[in-house]
Structures are given as C-alpha cells and as structure tokens.
Design an enzyme around this catalytic site. Structure first.
Site, PDB file in Angstrom:
ATOM      1  CD  GLU A   1     -33.299 -22.737 -10.712  1.00  0.00           C
ATOM      2  OE1 GLU A   1     -34.245 -22.166 -10.109  1.00  0.00           O
ATOM      3  OE2 GLU A   1     -32.129 -22.322 -10.683  1.00  0.00           O
TER       4      GLU A   1
ATOM      5  CD  GLU B   1     -29.660 -25.384  -1.822  1.00  0.00           C
ATOM      6  OE1 GLU B   1     -28.618 -24.717  -1.975  1.00  0.00           O
ATOM      7  OE2 GLU B   1     -30.520 -25.541  -2.725  1.00  0.00           O
TER       8      GLU B   1
ATOM      9  CE  LYS C   1     -31.466 -20.785  -2.451  1.00  0.00           C
ATOM     10  NZ  LYS C   1     -32.153 -21.186  -3.701  1.00  0.00           N
TER      11      LYS C   1
ATOM     12  CD  GLU D   1     -35.985 -18.629  -2.501  1.00  0.00           C
ATOM     13  OE1 GLU D   1     -34.922 -19.157  -2.891  1.00  0.00           O
ATOM     14  OE2 GLU D   1     -36.946 -18.412  -3.265  1.00  0.00           O
TER      15      GLU D   1
END
Length: 465
Positions: A264, A319, A322, A328
C-alpha cells in the site's frame, strides 16, 4: 565527427542499459468500503483499459474472483484479521479456506499471493501471536494442494512495526516484534521464496512533520536531498528512506535476500483542513512520479540501488463509507463512476491512444496518432531532470531533446540567458521542459526512460507555454 561518435556511444549505452533493466509492476488496491462502486465486471474492464495487471483485494469475494477469470490480471487475496486466531490453531480451517477461496479459481484467476491479515501489529484485538502460525498453516494448505510454487503467503506490515526509522541505516523492528515475530516470519518468507509486504505512506510522515520534511522530498520532486549520517547516503525521496529503514531492520536480523513489495502507498486528493498536504495536485504528483519511476526501472533505493520494486497504489476508488478523517475517503485514483480523479499514466511511454514513446526504436519518439488524452487536470505542469537517473542517462536524453526531439535549446548555449548554472541537470531540465511544453504536456512526453519528472510548481528559468 568525434562529437557525433561520442553522442552515438552515449546514446547506445543509454538504450542498452535501459533495455536490460526489468522494471517493477504497478498494481492497485481494490477496496470496497462503499455503497456506490461499479460491479466487478466493470472494474476488471477498467483495469485492463489502463494497463494495470495486478490487483490486491481485502477479501476473497467470489464475484470479484469470477470477474477476474481469464483477464490475465494477477490478484492478491486477503484473509481477514478476525480469522487469524482460528487459522493459527486449526490447520484444517486454513486448508478449507484455501479450498474455498483459491483452489476453485486458480489458474483461470491468477491468484498470486494470500495475504494473511493486514497490519496485524496495529490491530487493537492483539492478534500478533497468531500471525506466523496462521501464515505457516496457509502455506501448508497451499503445499498440500500443489499450489505453493505459484501462490505465496505474506502479510502486509505497517511502518509502526519499526522501533527506529530515522536515519534509514538505523532502521530496527520493535523489540516486542523483532525476535518473537519478525524473525520467524522472515525465515518463513525466505524458505518459501516469498516477499515481505510493507504499507508505507510518506503523506503521514509529512503531515506530522511539516516543519522538518519538505513537500518536494515527499513527492519525488527535485530537492537538495537528506544525508543519512550513519551511511553517508543521500536520499531524494521520503519513500526511499522509509523502504531502506525496513531493509536495514531486516538486515539487522541477517535477512538480506528478501524482496519488499509495497503493498500500500498513496496520497489523498482531499482532506480535512488540518490534514496538511492532502490535495489533488499533490496526489497527482506523488502517484504520477512514483509510477513513472517504477516503470522506468529506476526503483532502486540508495541502500539497494539494483532492487526493483513492485507496488500496489492505494486505492482504485474513493470509498465513501470509510470511517475517519476526510482523507480516508479520498485516496482513490477513480471516482465510483469510473472517471479519473486526476490524470496519471500506468504504462511507460504510451499506449495505442497516441501517447509518445521514448523507450523504443533507439529513443526516437513515435507518435502513432494525435493524442486525444486530457492534459493533467491539476493545471500547469513542468518537466525537469531526475538527478537519480545518473549522468549517462541525462546526457543521452539531453542530446535527444536538443537534437531529434526538436526542443529549443538556444537559451542554454554558452553566453545565452539560461546557460548558468552550467550543470548537466540544469541544462537537461531546460531541454526536457521545452520538449514537454511543445508537445502540449501530453502524458508520456516527460519520461525519457526515467531521466525526467513532472513537477507542479515552476522550477525556475524554464520556457513556459
């Protein structure tokens, strides 16, 4: 005549050396903590359209694995943290999981890794003691089914596993992890021919230390570098320093032959007011410069200059479900409607849509068709020399840009306005930017096989178009 022979030798050396380097790959993390994402079949089509051939999942969802079948895209499947305790104590559970989530799909779906948990050391449920036994059981399950040569076991660790990360040469694992967990994990990876997965985010380090870390250093932009007093190595990127801290920590345990996969890394395109550095331009700069560097074969670090590096960018989509700060929910390269958050190229030198190529045909630019690709949505950009490419590559690329490439290099001739500073890096930056601007800043026209970088602030005396 002598000058032409010298240029030819430099140019030939440049092309030969670049063709002999095996670059790492660019993958993406396909997280699905959202209620508005496209169906898996559309996602697979999207990945193929941008040339991404590796994807990392945070589960082993059957619909996603079925959609990946026959695509040629290699996948990492993940065992959720909450299953580690059971998998560590019951070998039959690990076997059943592999029989259900890997064996039915392979090889039509190219499962490459089973990631056992994710950042287990940071999990509040205190699962650390279960990690290595679970990894052993999953490897045993793969071996029993005859899959262990193709499918490897690993587990992504966060940089919080390090007790010391600065300077990089002093990198060391936390005392509570080094002997009881990391040593047996590294031994398992060594014995099975697997890699260590590392999640690394320069954004977090920069956000917490803006007074000590320059933004250019975090974004792979030109900077004066930071010298490691212990090794006397100079670092021009924060990510390199983070990776080398992990290499040093492994070396301290006498494991020098295990490859790192960056499982990541990324940069948020939006954040809360207090999240310094989060933003569209910085996200485009970080990911774009990193991708270009990996694909050009210049992924080595000061400590391991010959190492290649495979990376999984975080993340494919924004997203919306999240938790946590605004950032985030804004790490995605794409919006849920499959539109780009910002423009970066996932293939070096171009594709069939008309991007120009540098790394083929002895470096000559090939333009198959007029480019219809959008210029970076972040606004004005400039092309500068990548000092980490080395003098031979810079000189060969400079000669091409000022010659066959058609860049206007009159201003860097002796006595002209931009002759000073009289350095290879300064002259190359001027020439690269001239070429880049005259090509309309199209994607792929600032790579020169890794000899250049795109920047998002004007670097100095450049031709601005």
């Amino acid at each position: 005549m002598v000058r032409m022979e010298i240029l030819f030798l430099l140019f030939s050396a440049f092309v030969f050396s670049s063709s002999s380097v095996e670059a790492g790959f660019i993958g993406v993390n396909y997280g699905r903590v959202a209620d508005n994402l496209p169906p898996p079949e559309n996602v697979v089509a999207l990945l193929k359209s941008i040339g991404v051939t590796n994807v990392k999942l945070y589960d082993a969802d059957p619909s996603v694995l079925r959609a990946l079948a026959g695509s040629g895209i290699e996948a990492v499947v993940t065992v959720p943290n909450e299953l580690l305790a059971t998998a560590a104590t019951r070998r039959n559970f690990a076997l059943a999981w592999v029989q259900r989530n890997v064996a039915p799909y392979y090889p039509s779906t190219l499962v490459k890794f089973v990631a056992v948990g994710n950042e287990v050391f940071a999990d509040p449920n205190n699962l650390t003691d279960f990690l290595v036994p679970a990894m052993r059981n999953f490897h045993a399950a793969l071996a029993r089914l005859g899959l262990d040569s193709a499918v490897k076991v690993s587990s992504p660790i966060a940089l919080t596993a390090l007790q010391t990360s600065y300077p990089p040469s002093a990198g060391a694992f936390r005392p509570d992890l080094a002997e009881p967990v990391m040593r047996p994990m590294l031994e398992l990876l060594h014995q099975t021919g697997s890699y260590i997965m590392v999640n690394a985010y320069p954004f977090f380090a920069y956000e917490d230390n803006t007074d000590a870390i320059s933004l250019d250093y975090a974004l792979f932009q030109p900077n004066s570098g930071v010298v490691d007093a212990g090794s006397n190595l100079r670092y021009y990127s924060l990510l390199d320093a983070q990776i080398d801290a992990v290499f040093a920590a492994m070396s301290a345990l006498s494991y020098d032959d295990i490859k790192i996969v960056l499982s990541e890394t990324g940069w948020p395109s939006k954040g809360d007011k207090k999240e310094t550095g989060a933003g569209l331009a910085n996200a485009a700069a970080y990911n774009g410069n990193l991708v270009r560097r990996i694909l050009s074969g210049n992924a080595g670090t000061p400590m391991r200059p010959q190492a290649d590096l495979d990376i999984y960018l975080f993340a494919l989509f924004n997203e919306n479900q999240k938790p946590g700060p605004e950032s985030e929910r804004n790490y995605g390269l794409f919006y849920p409607d499959e539109q780009k958050v910002y423009d970066i190229a996932f293939t070096l030198g171009g594709d069939s849509r008309g991007r120009r190529r540098w790394n083929e045909n002895r470096g000559r630019a090939i333009s198959p068709a007029p480019s219809t690709e959008r210029v970076s949505s972040t606004g004005a950009t400039w092309c500068v020399a990548n000092k980490m490419a080395g003098a031979v590559k810079l000189q060969a690329a400079l000669d091409y840009a000022c010659g066959e490439g058609g860049a206007d290099c009159r201003a860097i001739q002796p006595g002209a306005a931009c002759f000073h500073p009289n350095t290879l890096e300064a002259h190359a930056s001027y020439a690269f930017n001239s070429y880049y601007q005259t090509q309309g800043r199209a994607s792929g026209t600032c790579d020169f096989n890794g000899a250049s970088l795109v920047v998002y602030q004007p670097p100095g005396k450049f031709p601005i178009v």
